[in-house]
Write a protein that holds these residues in place. Structure first.
Motif, PDB file in Angstrom:
ATOM      1  N   UNK A  41      22.783  35.313  35.462  1.00 57.08           N
ATOM      2  CA  UNK A  41      24.007  35.177  34.735  1.00 57.08           C
ATOM      3  C   UNK A  41      24.575  33.856  35.096  1.00 57.08           C
ATOM      4  N   UNK A  42      24.516  33.261  36.266  1.00 63.54           N
ATOM      5  CA  UNK A  42      25.164  32.088  36.418  1.00 63.54           C
ATOM      6  C   UNK A  42      24.306  31.045  35.812  1.00 63.54           C
ATOM      7  N   UNK A  43      22.926  31.197  35.539  1.00 68.05           N
ATOM      8  CA  UNK A  43      22.237  30.086  34.805  1.00 68.05           C
ATOM      9  C   UNK A  43      22.806  30.053  33.473  1.00 68.05           C
ATOM     10  N   UNK A  44      22.582  31.148  32.879  1.00 72.98           N
ATOM     11  CA  UNK A  44      23.521  31.077  31.468  1.00 72.98           C
ATOM     12  C   UNK A  44      24.537  30.438  31.374  1.00 72.98           C
ATOM     13  N   UNK A  45      25.645  30.759  32.498  1.00 73.77           N
ATOM     14  CA  UNK A  45      26.962  30.306  32.327  1.00 73.77           C
ATOM     15  C   UNK A  45      26.889  28.746  32.488  1.00 73.77           C
ATOM     16  N   UNK A  46      26.070  28.159  33.225  1.00 70.35           N
ATOM     17  CA  UNK A  46      25.863  26.859  33.450  1.00 70.35           C
ATOM     18  C   UNK A  46      25.074  26.072  32.519  1.00 70.35           C
ATOM     19  N   UNK A  47      24.668  26.734  31.595  1.00 73.44           N
ATOM     20  CA  UNK A  47      23.821  26.198  30.500  1.00 73.44           C
ATOM     21  C   UNK A  47      22.412  25.760  30.962  1.00 73.44           C
ATOM     22  N   UNK A  48      21.949  26.253  32.123  1.00 77.48           N
ATOM     23  CA  UNK A  48      20.705  25.940  32.510  1.00 77.48           C
ATOM     24  C   UNK A  48      19.712  26.727  31.651  1.00 77.48           C
ATOM     25  N   UNK A  49      20.008  27.711  31.131  1.00 75.86           N
ATOM     26  CA  UNK A  49      19.100  28.504  29.947  1.00 75.86           C
ATOM     27  C   UNK A  49      19.997  28.379  28.825  1.00 75.86           C
ATOM     28  N   UNK A  50      19.142  28.170  27.582  1.00 77.09           N
ATOM     29  CA  UNK A  50      19.944  27.929  26.345  1.00 77.09           C
ATOM     30  C   UNK A  50      18.803  28.607  25.303  1.00 77.09           C
ATOM     31  N   UNK A  51      19.613  29.278  24.201  1.00 76.64           N
ATOM     32  CA  UNK A  51      19.028  29.710  23.047  1.00 76.64           C
ATOM     33  C   UNK A  51      18.816  28.318  22.184  1.00 76.64           C
ATOM     34  N   UNK A  52      17.588  28.248  21.477  1.00 79.40           N
ATOM     35  CA  UNK A  52      17.220  27.073  20.709  1.00 79.40           C
ATOM     36  C   UNK A  52      18.072  27.443  19.289  1.00 79.40           C
ATOM     37  N   UNK A  53      18.660  26.239  18.746  1.00 80.76           N
ATOM     38  CA  UNK A  53      19.136  26.465  17.379  1.00 80.76           C
ATOM     39  C   UNK A  53      20.107  25.561  17.085  1.00 80.76           C
ATOM     40  N   UNK A  54      20.769  25.685  15.866  1.00 81.46           N
ATOM     41  CA  UNK A  54      21.875  24.534  15.422  1.00 81.46           C
ATOM     42  C   UNK A  54      23.113  24.863  16.309  1.00 81.46           C
ATOM     43  N   UNK A  55      23.865  23.605  16.458  1.00 85.43           N
ATOM     44  CA  UNK A  55      24.743  23.601  17.195  1.00 85.43           C
ATOM     45  C   UNK A  55      25.819  24.545  16.437  1.00 85.43           C
ATOM     46  N   UNK A  56      26.648  25.425  17.317  1.00 84.86           N
ATOM     47  CA  UNK A  56      27.529  26.247  16.399  1.00 84.86           C
ATOM     48  C   UNK A  56      28.773  25.463  15.777  1.00 84.86           C
ATOM     49  N   UNK A  57      29.263  26.066  14.667  1.00 87.47           N
ATOM     50  CA  UNK A  57      30.239  25.417  14.015  1.00 87.47           C
ATOM     51  C   UNK A  57      31.517  25.569  14.953  1.00 87.47           C
ATOM     52  N   UNK A  58      32.356  24.592  14.658  1.00 82.54           N
ATOM     53  CA  UNK A  58      33.805  24.655  15.409  1.00 82.54           C
ATOM     54  C   UNK A  58      34.464  25.445  14.233  1.00 82.54           C
ATOM     55  N   UNK A  59      35.754  25.962  14.555  1.00 83.63           N
ATOM     56  CA  UNK A  59      36.631  26.751  13.832  1.00 83.63           C
ATOM     57  C   UNK A  59      37.082  25.966  12.351  1.00 83.63           C
ATOM     58  N   UNK A  60      37.106  24.662  12.225  1.00 80.67           N
ATOM     59  CA  UNK A  60      37.715  23.996  10.994  1.00 80.67           C
ATOM     60  C   UNK A  60      36.549  24.000   9.918  1.00 80.67           C
ATOM     61  N   UNK A  61      35.141  23.964  10.529  1.00 78.74           N
ATOM     62  CA  UNK A  61      34.222  23.744   9.575  1.00 78.74           C
ATOM     63  C   UNK A  61      33.352  25.070   9.566  1.00 78.74           C
ATOM     64  N   UNK A  62      34.018  26.399   9.859  1.00 75.82           N
ATOM     65  CA  UNK A  62      33.043  27.650   9.973  1.00 75.82           C
ATOM     66  C   UNK A  62      33.632  28.296   8.549  1.00 75.82           C
ATOM     67  N   UNK A  63      32.767  28.440   7.519  1.00 72.26           N
ATOM     68  CA  UNK A  63      33.426  29.113   6.269  1.00 72.26           C
ATOM     69  C   UNK A  63      34.163  30.524   6.363  1.00 72.26           C
ATOM     70  N   UNK A  64      33.614  30.952   7.295  1.00 71.29           N
ATOM     71  CA  UNK A  64      34.240  32.589   7.554  1.00 71.29           C
ATOM     72  C   UNK A  64      35.516  32.399   8.062  1.00 71.29           C
ATOM     73  N   UNK A  65      36.113  31.318   8.741  1.00 72.23           N
ATOM     74  CA  UNK A  65      37.315  31.335   9.290  1.00 72.23           C
ATOM     75  C   UNK A  65      38.319  30.453   8.404  1.00 72.23           C
ATOM     76  N   UNK A  66      37.863  29.882   7.394  1.00 77.66           N
ATOM     77  CA  UNK A  66      38.796  29.089   6.356  1.00 77.66           C
ATOM     78  C   UNK A  66      39.662  30.033   5.757  1.00 77.66           C
ATOM     79  N   UNK A  67      40.774  29.473   5.827  1.00 77.07           N
ATOM     80  CA  UNK A  67      41.790  30.124   4.736  1.00 77.07           C
ATOM     81  C   UNK A  67      41.751  29.579   3.364  1.00 77.07           C
TER      82      UNK A  67
END
Length: 68
Positions: A41-67
């Motif tokens: 769990x500590x390895x995941x929390x400190x980013x020693x392990x990562x799941x490959x993929x695109x960088x997550x969207x921030x709230x302002x560019x996330x189309x599901x969170x836009x009003x």
């Protein structure tokens, strides 16, 4: 259906490699102990392990969170 006298399934602890019986008697499975579970769990929390993929969207560019 499992046989009543079948050998219990064993897996390797992902942290230390110890054999772990896959059953209700092994509450931390697939880990051998709480210590190994917390190390993982500590390895995941400190980013020693990562799941490959695109960088997550921030709230302002996330189309599901836009009003509208």
């Amino acid at each position: 259906m499992t046989e009543p006298y079948a050998k219990p399934r064993k897996v390797r602890c992902p942290t230390c490699g110890a054999d772990v019986v896959w059953s209700a008697e092994s509450p931390y499975r697939p880990f051998c102990s709480e210590r190994c579970r917390l190390i993982d769990l500590g390895a995941w929390a400190t980013d020693k392990y990562r799941v490959e993929g695109e960088t997550p969207l921030d709230d302002s560019s996330d189309p599901l969170r836009q009003t509208h």
